[in-house]
Write an enzyme that holds these catalytic residues in place. Structure first.
Site, PDB file in Angstrom:
ATOM      1  N   ASP A 209       0.839  -1.194   0.000  1.00 15.99           N
ATOM      2  CA  ASP A 209       0.000   0.000   0.000  1.00 15.99           C
ATOM      3  C   ASP A 209       0.878   1.250   0.000  1.00 15.99           C
ATOM      4  O   ASP A 209       2.026   1.213   0.455  1.00 15.99           O
ATOM      5  CB  ASP A 209      -0.880   0.049   1.255  1.00 15.99           C
ATOM      6  N   ASP A 235      -1.153  -2.504  -4.241  1.00 14.28           N
ATOM      7  CA  ASP A 235      -2.366  -2.882  -3.515  1.00 14.28           C
ATOM      8  C   ASP A 235      -3.293  -1.658  -3.417  1.00 14.28           C
ATOM      9  O   ASP A 235      -3.969  -1.344  -4.377  1.00 14.28           O
ATOM     10  CB  ASP A 235      -2.015  -3.471  -2.142  1.00 14.28           C
ATOM     11  N   ASP A 236      -3.304  -0.962  -2.305  1.00 19.65           N
ATOM     12  CA  ASP A 236      -4.206   0.177  -2.150  1.00 19.65           C
ATOM     13  C   ASP A 236      -3.421   1.476  -1.967  1.00 19.65           C
ATOM     14  O   ASP A 236      -2.264   1.472  -1.550  1.00 19.65           O
ATOM     15  CB  ASP A 236      -5.092  -0.021  -0.913  1.00 19.65           C
ATOM     16  N   ASP A 239      -4.906   2.467   3.441  1.00 17.88           N
ATOM     17  CA  ASP A 239      -5.572   1.289   3.987  1.00 17.88           C
ATOM     18  C   ASP A 239      -5.538   1.390   5.510  1.00 17.88           C
ATOM     19  O   ASP A 239      -4.466   1.604   6.091  1.00 17.88           O
ATOM     20  CB  ASP A 239      -4.819   0.031   3.506  1.00 17.88           C
ATOM     21  N   LYS A 274      -9.140   2.773   1.449  1.00 21.36           N
ATOM     22  CA  LYS A 274      -9.824   1.634   2.080  1.00 21.36           C
ATOM     23  C   LYS A 274      -9.987   1.993   3.560  1.00 21.36           C
ATOM     24  O   LYS A 274      -9.056   1.894   4.349  1.00 21.36           O
ATOM     25  CB  LYS A 274      -9.001   0.358   1.889  1.00 21.36           C
ATOM     26  N   ASN A 423     -22.298  25.427  -3.630  1.00 23.90           N
ATOM     27  CA  ASN A 423     -23.227  25.737  -2.531  1.00 23.90           C
ATOM     28  C   ASN A 423     -24.331  24.686  -2.388  1.00 23.90           C
ATOM     29  O   ASN A 423     -25.369  24.955  -1.780  1.00 23.90           O
ATOM     30  CB  ASN A 423     -23.865  27.126  -2.710  1.00 23.90           C
ATOM     31  N   ALA A 436     -23.085  28.126   1.199  1.00 24.63           N
ATOM     32  CA  ALA A 436     -22.972  26.770   1.758  1.00 24.63           C
ATOM     33  C   ALA A 436     -21.718  26.113   1.189  1.00 24.63           C
ATOM     34  O   ALA A 436     -21.157  26.582   0.186  1.00 24.63           O
ATOM     35  CB  ALA A 436     -24.203  25.937   1.382  1.00 24.63           C
ATOM     36  N   ASP A 438     -19.574  23.514  -1.028  1.00 22.82           N
ATOM     37  CA  ASP A 438     -19.800  22.862  -2.311  1.00 22.82           C
ATOM     38  C   ASP A 438     -19.660  21.356  -2.140  1.00 22.82           C
ATOM     39  O   ASP A 438     -19.227  20.859  -1.095  1.00 22.82           O
ATOM     40  CB  ASP A 438     -18.779  23.343  -3.341  1.00 22.82           C
ATOM     41  N   GLU A 443     -13.450  23.520  -2.802  1.00 16.09           N
ATOM     42  CA  GLU A 443     -14.449  24.574  -2.685  1.00 16.09           C
ATOM     43  C   GLU A 443     -14.224  25.614  -3.771  1.00 16.09           C
ATOM     44  O   GLU A 443     -13.088  26.061  -3.992  1.00 16.09           O
ATOM     45  CB  GLU A 443     -14.348  25.203  -1.289  1.00 16.09           C
TER      46      GLU A 443
HETATM   47 CA    CA Z   1      -4.030  -3.079   1.404  1.00 16.40          CA
HETATM   48 CA    CA Z   2     -19.644  27.222  -1.518  1.00 17.85          CA
END
Ligand code: CA
Ligand code: CA
Length: 522
Positions: A209, A235-236, A239, A274, A423, A436, A438, A443
């Protein structure tokens, strides 16, 4: 951006005196590729090895690592802890190991070759110490055993150390996990890259990983992975299976994991992030189950899932992530027990807010009815299309980091000003622009405020700013702070590069009045 020159210089001087006073007891040591461990460790007589510097250093000291490539071999092994052999065994607390400014030290472990005395794994840096800093260097070429199956090595393994800081490290082009924690609390991994790490065979390919955080006790709290990138790990990308305490992944990018560099399958798991789970073969798990936090992360074209709950035994918290072009963008799979995959079930108790996805083979999978999922791209009355994004050019993801180590400012997956994702989210306690937050990891608006600095070189003032990729900036100056901005004299324009950096140079003469400066966008 507003800077007043005299005020910038005065606190800097005060800070310098405080620093000198506070550091009077600390020593500095030097390691260089032309050093010898029989040297005294000064800048003119540097050591050759990290290990020799540690033995000389005491708590509070700094070890400066000069640039160049350090070639390690089996003669540099310092410990055997079968099945591991250890090269740099970091046992002393509160020591900083930092690249000398402007130089890049590279530690090359490709000639450290197991097996040796029944050991078939290599740990390049084993960290059981606490309070240490590791900053600004590369670790490359870490090997796994060539004959034995299902082996695993690590660039960094944290086995009990707390409050360590790992910053601006690059762990790449080896056969080992990049950064890997098995026990320890409150460690920070900041602005590190792990890439092109791939095992050798069916076992090690599936063990490699970019970043693995697996605290084995409930006391292993407060570990944070922030501002990191992981790509082309077999792999990942990230993790945290078998984590007994909360792990936070914040502003991390995961892309192209589970692939070799030609995009052939690596046969490893191939997930971007993961976020949890305890396997499904009866291994132990904590009570209560920690709620892992994945926020402001970006997952792109990972072979399997971009964002993955991994059979977790409870819900997790997923805030403002962007998942694009993965086989599955969000797989929220949970499990009701830990003994077999027969307990697998649609995800429950998840908190998902402000997440964004696009172009997944499948967008959202294994999400049951008992979750808090308002305000996501898959629950809002919005549509996602290519024109929501400034660009979806994945090649930008490997751009150079900013000079302070932060992630590069790129336009990838940033929203266009007409996007209905702007937003559309809900306040989760993070800063936002407009009415608000995003959707997604970026953002819209000037939230990536330039990070301006000012320096005097001879008769010039050098202004630098970062944060606006490929955009035109301008510099204004005035002796009168109260003057309307529209009337400030215009000094010049400049174009930020693709990393978002720009520089202005302005000449000054002695006796000039104090000036105020602004750097801004047109
Ligand atoms: Ca892994
Ligand atoms: Ca925003």
């Amino acid at each position: 951006m507003l800077s007043r020159l005299p005020k910038l210089f005065l606190p800097a001087c005060l800070a310098l005196f405080l620093w000198l006073d506070g550091c009077a007891q600390a020593a500095t040591w030097f390691v260089a590729t032309n050093g010898f461990d029989t040297n005294t460790g000064t800048s003119n007589s540097p050591f050759a090895t990290f290990t020799r510097a540690q033995s000389a250093a005491a708590a509070g000291d700094t070890v400066w690592l000069r640039g160049g490539t350090y070639f390690l071999s089996n003669t540099n092994l310092t410990a055997t802890n079968a099945p591991w052999v250890i090269v740099n065994n970091v046992t002393k607390n509160n020591i900083s190991y930092v690249a000398w400014p402007g130089e890049l030290p590279v530690f090359d472990f490709s000639n450290v070759r197991p097996p040796i005395a029944n050991s078939n794994r290599v740990t390049a840096f084993l960290v059981t110490a606490s309070g240490c800093t590791f900053k600004g260097f590369d670790v490359v070429g870490v090997q796994v055993d060539v004959a034995l199956q299902h082996t695993q090595s690590e660039n960094f393994r944290i086995a009990g150390g707390n409050f360590n800081r790992f910053e601006q490290l690059r762990m790449h082009d080896g056969m080992a996990n990049g950064w890997y924690l098995t026990s320890g609390a409150s460690n920070l991994v900041l602005n590190c890259d792990a890439y092109n790490n791939r095992g050798l065979d069916s076992g090690s390919l599936g063990n490699t990983d970019g970043f693995g955080c697996h605290p084995s006790s409930t006391s292993g709290k407060g570990n944070i992975i922030r501002g990191c990138r992981a790509w082309f790990n077999s792999d990942d990308g990230y993790d945290c299976i078998n984590a007994f305490a909360v792990v936070t992944f914040d502003h991390c990018w995961a892309f192209w994991n589970g692939y070799f560099t030609n995009f052939a399958s690596s046969t490893g798991d191939g997930n971007g992030v993961k976020g949890g789970g305890y396997g499904v073969s009866g291994s132990s798990f904590p009570t209560p189950i920690p709620r892992q936090v994945i926020e402001f992360c970006v997952a792109v074209r990972n072979r399997a899932n971009g964002i993955y709950a991994n059979h977790h035994l409870d819900g997790q918290t997923w805030i403002n992530n962007t998942s694009y072009h993965n086989s599955v963008n969000y797989d929220m799979l949970c499990s009701t027990n830990n003994s077999s995959s027969a307990g697998d079930c649609p995800g429950y108790n998840h908190i998902m807010k402000n997440n964004l996805g696009y172009k997944g083979g499948t967008e959202v999978k294994n999400l049951g009815p008992v979750n808090d999922t308002n305000f996501n791209y898959f629950t809002l009355p919005i549509s996602i299309a290519t024109n929501d994004f400034m660009t979806l050019d994945e090649s930008l993801l490997t751009a150079s980091r900013r000079t302070n180590g932060d992630l590069p400012y790129i336009n990838f997956a940033r929203l266009t000003n007409t996007s209905d994702c702007i937003n559309a989210g809900t306040n989760q306690g993070f800063a936002f622009y407009g009415t608000a937050p995003d959707l997604g990891a970026f953002e819209f608006g000037p939230t990536n405020a330039p990070n301006p600095t000012i320096a005097r070189v001879g008769t010039n003032l050098i202004f630098t700013a970062s944060g606006w990729a490929n955009r035109t900036n301008y510099l204004l100056a005035s002796t009168n702070l109260l003057l309307a901005v529209s009337q400030w004299p215009f000094i010049g324009t400049n174009l930020s590069n693709l990393s978002g950096d720009c520089t202005f140079t302005n000449g000054i003469s002695s006796g000039s009045a104090a000036n105020f400066y602004r750097i801004g966008l047109p």
